[in-house]
Enzyme design. Structure first.
Site, short mmCIF file in Angstrom:
data_model
loop_
_atom_site.label_atom_id
_atom_site.label_comp_id
_atom_site.label_asym_id
_atom_site.label_seq_id
_atom_site.Cartn_x
_atom_site.Cartn_y
_atom_site.Cartn_z
N THR A 25 -37.99 2.92 40.47
CA THR A 25 -39.12 3.59 39.84
C THR A 25 -40.35 3.49 40.73
OG1 THR A 25 -38.16 2.83 37.78
CG2 THR A 25 -40.32 3.84 37.65
N HIS A 37 -30.64 3.02 25.69
CA HIS A 37 -31.42 2.89 26.91
C HIS A 37 -31.16 4.00 27.92
CE1 HIS A 37 -34.71 0.97 28.74
NE2 HIS A 37 -34.19 1.42 29.85
N SER A 66 -23.27 18.26 20.49
CA SER A 66 -24.00 19.25 21.28
C SER A 66 -24.36 18.72 22.66
CB SER A 66 -25.27 19.64 20.51
OG SER A 66 -26.20 20.22 21.36
N SER A 67 -24.88 17.50 22.71
CA SER A 67 -25.32 16.93 23.99
C SER A 67 -24.16 16.68 24.92
CB SER A 67 -26.07 15.62 23.76
OG SER A 67 -27.21 15.85 23.01
N HIS A 106 -31.89 -5.67 26.86
CA HIS A 106 -33.30 -6.09 26.76
C HIS A 106 -33.95 -5.63 25.46
CE1 HIS A 106 -34.42 -2.26 29.20
NE2 HIS A 106 -34.62 -2.03 27.94
N HIS A 107 -33.24 -4.78 24.70
CA HIS A 107 -33.74 -4.43 23.37
C HIS A 107 -33.35 -5.50 22.36
CE1 HIS A 107 -34.90 -0.27 24.44
NE2 HIS A 107 -33.91 -0.37 25.30
N SER A 141 -41.96 16.04 40.74
CA SER A 141 -41.55 16.12 42.14
C SER A 141 -41.50 17.56 42.64
CB SER A 141 -40.18 15.47 42.33
OG SER A 141 -40.18 14.17 41.83
N GLU A 156 -30.60 6.85 27.12
CA GLU A 156 -31.33 7.95 26.48
C GLU A 156 -32.80 7.96 26.94
OE1 GLU A 156 -30.60 10.45 24.64
OE2 GLU A 156 -32.56 11.02 23.83
N HIS A 182 -40.29 10.79 12.46
CA HIS A 182 -41.13 11.07 13.62
C HIS A 182 -40.39 10.74 14.90
CE1 HIS A 182 -44.39 10.90 16.55
NE2 HIS A 182 -44.13 9.62 16.76
N LYS A 233 -40.28 5.93 43.60
CA LYS A 233 -40.72 7.28 43.22
C LYS A 233 -42.24 7.36 43.20
CE LYS A 233 -37.03 9.04 40.26
NZ LYS A 233 -36.66 10.13 41.09
N TYR A 279 -33.89 7.17 29.77
CA TYR A 279 -33.94 7.79 31.10
C TYR A 279 -33.63 9.28 31.01
CZ TYR A 279 -34.27 3.02 32.67
OH TYR A 279 -34.70 1.73 32.84
N ARG A 314 -45.00 -3.73 14.12
CA ARG A 314 -44.66 -2.33 13.94
C ARG A 314 -44.20 -2.12 12.50
NH1 ARG A 314 -40.06 -1.20 18.37
NH2 ARG A 314 -40.21 0.92 17.57
N ASP A 337 -25.16 32.46 36.03
CA ASP A 337 -25.25 31.85 34.70
C ASP A 337 -24.72 30.42 34.84
OD1 ASP A 337 -25.31 31.30 31.90
OD2 ASP A 337 -25.04 33.42 31.49
N TRP A 364 -35.60 4.70 13.50
CA TRP A 364 -34.80 5.67 14.27
C TRP A 364 -33.59 5.01 14.88
CZ3 TRP A 364 -33.56 6.76 19.50
CH2 TRP A 364 -34.01 5.82 20.44
#
Lengths: 608, 203
Positions: free
Chosen positions: A335, A260, A176-177, A309-310, A275, A262, A83, A338, A264, A457, A112, A147
């Site tokens: 943040t 992390h 790919s990324s 922080h993880h 926006s 990721e 998931h 914004k 963002y 969890r 293009d 994950w």
């Protein structure tokens, strides 16, 4: 006064390709058109959104009542792992890629992307990687180590072949990324229309630019982590072997140094979409346009300094904990800027509420809830209490569902009319919005309390007397609501594509370049070279009396890149290398590697 | 031709920044590669002195031999620069010779690495599975060697394209970009040779 109808009346120039264009299925398989690749990404992302949702639905049924035996623990772990992996890599990222692919060239006034064939290569590599990952369900079971795949749980002594599919599939997604990141960095920096300075680019383009840097620079650490894992499992290295002195923290650092940024990658495009949408439906310019851009850049930049922080519970020591705590808290500042600017845009605006605007406005409080619980986690002592509890699940789902996904839904309702040329049904859209919002809050809000009441969890069932029954039942009902709402959206998309009301070039009276061309746009995007004089070029055209229309380039035929099957050939070879690694068929790896060399030679010698 | 109609020719135009697309793409890619090798070299040092079994770096490294291969790789950057310069001035054959010379020097470096790995495995008993040192050393230097190999193949093709007359002065960017990649691979080796090999003997 120049009106948009004048552009449509201009005689359309022709375009030509080096080889005759293909038609039908062959065209889709060999396309290098950023719009078609965008549609392919969008359809794949939508498909995997449903797959990831189905996986969530299954394990939520398991968790609906205590002591349930609907799923075994093994199946539960597999579904939870898939998931998350599916939603992050195969649903949200491709939908972002769909919007970037389709709209970045239109928004900056280009024909293009910088490297159209590399763009096709990114898509096919993503698609084959995602299929490889999901084929694990058929061959020996899904990956089930979470994950984040913490070592040493992913080692061959603890985990089966699912992890092999996981690391090879993710390695393909990483390739790919990275390639897409390089391609879009060049596109955005180097392919802008005359007058489109960096500070005149739409905020969405800016946010996509930031995430391309995040993709290009944050994927290599996880690629290395996955390579080390693959070597451990395939060639007997000892990187994550504790008995040989290996340190599980190595994986955690490599993973979260990617993980992390990721996060963002997932949220910044939605911030960009919001926006773009707020100014259109408040009829006023974005409040603090430059501040919104700079805060997005700041978020992306700081994203590389907060991964620890993880890992507060790992025991990195007080200095590392303190450093990561402060950087994490500081990310809250841009943040907050914004959020302040979005509120400033709404303030005093002539607000209308089509579905796109509903999602965009609801993004703000939902994301803020997730952001606030995130700031709570920046404090190590508090994090130690909340770590691995449902409080964390509530936190990141408010950010990723209430934030990222709602922003993308807003984008679907706002931008899809440009792609299909048809408006989506507002009635169904509003059903989608309200049912989804209710379902989301029903599922994730109680999880804050579940976490604080001690539910960890990743447990597949729980005892009846733990006091978690009601909140879990609410969560399952909420997921059913979200699934229903999403199906309503899919129905809405399909029916409107067939028989929706024509959208016209500019259904929202918007301000950016993509609304200046037809819906759907021609192969060459614009019949003329747009000239940009402000942050809101289309409003200039529509509202400045006596504004000169640029002279359409009717005199020359526009050269467009031809279809090519080289990108898919190389992607297939990469897939074969991964299959060879999975099955220990070394000759296959060697043949496929030679195939890549041949493919690259054919690529560079192919006339554009 | 308009700015972007030109720039769309697969990177041969000069776009909004005044830099060719291909060159900008290579710089972005090399930035990504910095993170890649940074992670691999970081892994090596994360595990430095953590091995539970020998042999240790000091037992296997031969500075003399590796200095020769390092010197050859450094010289290949010189020939690469000369090849790029020749192409810019339109001297295609001279450029081809330098590009092929660079590929040959690179191939020699790979040969040294194959010899080194073979020597370590058979004589010193250091394999991928021996220790954290064996794992992290082979994977790090192996991926560098793979990058050199890719560079050798790339430069051979570039040389071939010049030979066949496909790349002239107007396509000097193709030679220049392969040169950027080559210099990067060279620089990574300078880092590895200095910090992995030489520093072992600094105390």
């Amino acid at each position: 006064m120049a009106s948009i109808a004048d552009f449509a009346r201009a005689p359309a120039p022709t375009y030509h390709m080096a080889r005759p264009p293909k038609t039908g299925l062959m065209d889709w398989l060999t396309t290098v058109d950023h719009k078609k690749i965008g549609i392919l990404y969008g359809l794949s992302g939508l498909f995997y959104l449903l797959v990831g949702g189905l996986e969530a639905l299954l394990f939520r049924i398991q968790l609906a009542v205590p002591d349930n035996d609907f799923l075994t623990g093994e199946q539960f772990n597999g579904l939870v792992t898939m998931h998350a992996t599916t939603m992050v890599f195969l649903a949200v990222m491709p939908i972002i890629a769909a919007i970037s692919n389709y709209f970045i060239p239109l928004m900056i006034g280009a024909r293009d992307v910088a490297f159209p064939r590399m763009n096709a290569f990114s898509f096919w590599t993503f698609l084959f990687g995602s299929l490889l990952l999901n084929s694990s369900f058929l061959f020996g079971g899904a990956p089930n180590a979470g994950w984040f795949g913490y070592a040493p749980l992913t080692g061959s002594q603890y985990s089966g072949s699912g992890i092999d599919f996981w690391w090879t599939g993710l390695a393909m997604l990483a390739i790919s990324s990275m390639v897409a990141g390089v391609n879009f960095i060049v596109t955005i920096l180097n392919m802008r229309a005359p007058g489109m300075t960096l500070m005149r680019m739409p905020v969405l383009v800016w946010m996509i630019l930031v995430i391309q840097f995040l993709l290009a620079f944050s994927f290599p650490p996880i690629t290395v982590g996955l390579i080390l894992l693959g070597f451990d499992r395939t060639f007997g290295t000892v990187f994550y072997q504790v008995s040989m002195g290996g340190d599980p923290q190595l994986w955690q650092h490599l993973f979260w140094l990617f993980g992390h940024p990721e996060v963002y990658v997932l949220i910044l495009p939605s911030m960009g979409i919001v926006s773009e949408i707020l100014p259109v439906f408040t009829r006023r310019p974005l409040f603090g346009h430059h501040a919104v851009i700079f805060s997005g850049v700041a978020i992306g930049f700081m994203g590389f300094g907060v991964w620890g922080h993880h890992m507060f519970t790992v025991g990195m020591g007080p200095i590392a904990d303190a450093a990561f705590a402060s950087t994490t808290a500081i990310v809250g500042i841009p943040t907050g800027v914004k959020i302040f600017n979005w509120l400033g845009t709404l303030w005093g605006g002539k607000i209308t509420f089509p579905t796109a605007m509903l999602f965009a406005v609801s993004f703000i409080p939902m994301f803020t809830i997730g952001g606030l619980s995130g700031v709570m986690h920046s404090s190590p002592p508090i994090d130690l209490q909340q770590h691995n509890s449902y409080f964390v699940v509530a936190h990141f789902h408010y950010v990723l569902v209430g934030g990222a996904l709602q922003g993308l839904f807003a984008g679907v309702y706002f931008y899809l009319p440009k792609i299909t040329g048809k408006l989506l049904s507002e009635k169904l859209g509003k059903v989608h919005f309200w049912v989804f919002l209710a379902g989301m809050n029903l599922t994730f809000f109680p999880q804050h309390f579940l976490g604080n009441h001690g539910m960890p969890r990743r447990i597949y069932t729980y005892p009846a007397d733990a006091g978690w029954n009601t909140d879990n039942m609410l969560g399952t009902i909420g997921v059913i609501l979200m699934a229903t709402a999403t199906l309503v959206m899919v129905y809405n998309i399909l029916t409107s594509w067939k028989k929706g009301k024509p959208a016209g070039n500019d259904p929202w009276d918007a301000s950016t370049l993509e609304w200046m061309t037809t819906s759907p746009p021609p192969v060459h995007n614009f019949d003329f070279t747009p000239v940009v004089l402000s942050e809101r070029p289309l409003w200039d055209h529509k509202r400045t009396p006596g504004f000169e229309i640029p002279v359409p380039e009717t005199s020359e035929s526009i050269h467009m890149p031809s279809n090519s099957w080289r990108p898919m050939l190389i992607s297939v070879c990469i897939l074969l290398i991964m299959v060879g690694l999975l099955t220990h068929l070394w000759p296959l790896c060697i043949v496929a590697a030679l195939g890549i060399v041949a493919g690259v030679y054919l690529w560079v010698t192919e006339p554009a | 031709m308009s700015v972007h109609a030109e720039a769309i020719e697969e990177g041969h135009g000069t776009g909004s920044l005044g830099v060719p697309n291909l060159k900008l793409a290579m710089w972005a890619f090399l930035g990504s590669e910095c993170m890649f090798f940074g992670s691999l070299i970081g892994t090596y040092f994360f595990y430095h002195d953590h091995s539970l079994a020998g042999p240790l770096p000091k037992d296997v490294f031969s500075i003399g031999i590796t200095s020769i291969s390092t010197f050859l790789l450094l010289m290949s950057s010189l020939t690469m620069a000369l090849g790029v310069d020749a192409m810019r001035r339109g001297k295609a054959l001279r450029s081809r010779n330098f590009v092929w010379g660079t590929a040959l020097l690179g191939l020699t470096f790979v040969g040294f690495q194959v010899f080194e790995f073979h020597h370590f495995v058979t004589e010193k008993g250091l394999t991928l599975a021996t220790s954290l040192f064996g794992s992290s050393f082979y994977v790090m230097t192996g991926f560098h060697g793979a990058h050199v190999t890719v560079g050798v193949i790339w430069l051979s093709i570039v040389g071939w394209m010049i030979h066949k007359g496909h790349f002239g002065q107007e396509k000097a960017i193709n030679v220049e970009v392969s040169g950027l990649y080559w210099h990067f691979v060279d620089i990574v080796w300078i880092v590895i040779f200095t910090f992995v090999y030489l520093l072992e003997f600094a105390k």
